[in-house]
Motif scaffolding. Sequence first.
Motif, short mmCIF file in Angstrom:
data_model
loop_
_atom_site.label_atom_id
_atom_site.label_comp_id
_atom_site.label_asym_id
_atom_site.label_seq_id
_atom_site.Cartn_x
_atom_site.Cartn_y
_atom_site.Cartn_z
N ARG A 15 0.86 -1.19 0.00
CA ARG A 15 0.00 0.00 0.00
C ARG A 15 0.89 1.23 0.00
NH1 ARG A 15 -2.15 3.68 3.61
NH2 ARG A 15 -4.35 4.21 3.30
N GLN A 16 0.73 2.07 -1.02
CA GLN A 16 1.47 3.33 -1.10
C GLN A 16 0.47 4.48 -0.99
OE1 GLN A 16 4.35 3.64 -4.46
NE2 GLN A 16 3.39 1.74 -5.10
N GLU A 17 0.67 5.36 -0.02
CA GLU A 17 -0.19 6.54 0.12
C GLU A 17 0.63 7.77 -0.20
OE1 GLU A 17 -3.25 8.67 3.25
OE2 GLU A 17 -2.48 6.67 3.68
N MET A 18 0.09 8.61 -1.09
CA MET A 18 0.82 9.77 -1.58
C MET A 18 -0.07 11.01 -1.59
SD MET A 18 2.36 7.59 -4.73
CE MET A 18 0.92 6.54 -4.73
N VAL A 19 0.52 12.17 -1.26
CA VAL A 19 -0.16 13.45 -1.35
C VAL A 19 0.59 14.28 -2.38
CG1 VAL A 19 -0.95 15.51 -0.13
CG2 VAL A 19 -0.88 13.30 1.06
N VAL A 20 -0.12 14.72 -3.40
CA VAL A 20 0.47 15.38 -4.56
C VAL A 20 0.31 16.90 -4.45
CG1 VAL A 20 0.40 15.51 -7.08
CG2 VAL A 20 -0.11 13.36 -5.93
N SER A 21 1.31 17.61 -4.93
CA SER A 21 1.24 19.07 -5.02
C SER A 21 0.18 19.44 -6.06
CB SER A 21 2.61 19.61 -5.44
OG SER A 21 2.49 20.93 -5.91
N GLN A 22 -0.64 20.42 -5.74
CA GLN A 22 -1.70 20.87 -6.66
C GLN A 22 -1.12 21.24 -8.03
OE1 GLN A 22 -5.24 21.29 -6.08
NE2 GLN A 22 -5.24 21.58 -8.28
N LYS A 23 0.02 21.93 -8.03
CA LYS A 23 0.64 22.39 -9.27
C LYS A 23 1.16 21.24 -10.14
CE LYS A 23 2.13 26.80 -7.38
NZ LYS A 23 3.27 27.64 -7.02
N LYS A 24 1.44 20.10 -9.53
CA LYS A 24 2.04 18.98 -10.24
C LYS A 24 1.05 17.83 -10.45
CE LYS A 24 6.31 20.61 -10.11
NZ LYS A 24 7.32 20.55 -11.14
N LEU A 25 -0.22 18.06 -10.20
CA LEU A 25 -1.23 17.01 -10.25
C LEU A 25 -1.31 16.34 -11.63
CD1 LEU A 25 -3.37 15.49 -8.65
CD2 LEU A 25 -5.02 17.26 -9.30
N GLY A 26 -1.32 17.12 -12.70
CA GLY A 26 -1.42 16.56 -14.04
C GLY A 26 -0.25 15.66 -14.37
N GLU A 27 0.95 16.10 -14.05
CA GLU A 27 2.16 15.31 -14.29
C GLU A 27 2.10 14.00 -13.50
OE1 GLU A 27 6.96 15.63 -13.44
OE2 GLU A 27 5.73 17.43 -13.23
N PHE A 28 1.68 14.09 -12.23
CA PHE A 28 1.58 12.89 -11.40
C PHE A 28 0.56 11.90 -11.97
CE2 PHE A 28 -0.49 10.41 -8.12
CZ PHE A 28 0.59 9.77 -7.54
N CYS A 29 -0.61 12.39 -12.35
CA CYS A 29 -1.67 11.51 -12.84
C CYS A 29 -1.25 10.78 -14.11
CB CYS A 29 -2.97 12.30 -13.07
SG CYS A 29 -3.78 12.78 -11.53
N GLU A 30 -0.55 11.47 -15.01
CA GLU A 30 -0.06 10.81 -16.22
C GLU A 30 0.95 9.72 -15.88
OE1 GLU A 30 -0.97 10.87 -19.48
OE2 GLU A 30 -2.64 11.99 -18.62
N ALA A 31 1.86 10.01 -14.95
CA ALA A 31 2.87 9.02 -14.55
C ALA A 31 2.21 7.84 -13.84
CB ALA A 31 3.91 9.67 -13.65
N LEU A 32 1.21 8.11 -13.01
CA LEU A 32 0.50 7.05 -12.29
C LEU A 32 -0.21 6.13 -13.28
CD1 LEU A 32 -0.52 5.66 -9.71
CD2 LEU A 32 -2.37 7.37 -9.65
N LYS A 33 -0.86 6.72 -14.26
CA LYS A 33 -1.57 5.92 -15.27
C LYS A 33 -0.59 4.98 -16.00
CE LYS A 33 -4.34 8.27 -17.84
NZ LYS A 33 -4.93 9.12 -18.91
N GLN A 34 0.58 5.50 -16.37
CA GLN A 34 1.58 4.68 -17.06
C GLN A 34 2.12 3.61 -16.13
OE1 GLN A 34 2.32 4.90 -20.40
NE2 GLN A 34 3.30 2.95 -19.96
N TYR A 35 2.35 3.95 -14.86
CA TYR A 35 2.86 2.99 -13.89
C TYR A 35 1.87 1.83 -13.72
CZ TYR A 35 4.33 0.95 -9.47
OH TYR A 35 4.71 0.07 -8.49
N LEU A 36 0.59 2.16 -13.55
CA LEU A 36 -0.43 1.12 -13.38
C LEU A 36 -0.48 0.20 -14.59
CD1 LEU A 36 -3.28 3.24 -11.77
CD2 LEU A 36 -1.76 1.61 -10.60
#
Length: 112
Positions: A15-36
């Motif tokens: 289980r990984q719990e992460m809190v993302v910076s508002q400014k970096k949300l788009g970048e994180f979501c794209e990377a998360l989608k690719q990781y999954l």
Amino acid sequence: MVSLSDLSQSLLLVRQEMVVSQKKLGEFCEALKQYLKNVSAQRDCFHVTAVRLPDGLSFVVYEFWDGEEEWKRHLQSAPIKTFQHVKVDTLCQPEAVSTVAVPAAWCSLNRE
């Protein structure tokens, strides 16, 4: 009917719990989608899913691995290293990671 050998087998829940910076949300979501996508294609990963919490900036990723050794091998793989680099740039605080062994018999998905 579940055999005795099936009952002794377990999966490792990570289980990984992460809190993302508002400014970096788009970048994180794209990377998360690719990781999954990458992790779900790995043979030793039984199941992977991500949940976005109601605050919109917190995410929990659940990964079920065939065992601790398989997960440790995964930690050396390209997909997780790429995702780790993105997390360094996008998270507000260090991620919280926990693991627990769960009986494989609890998982009702057909593995074949």
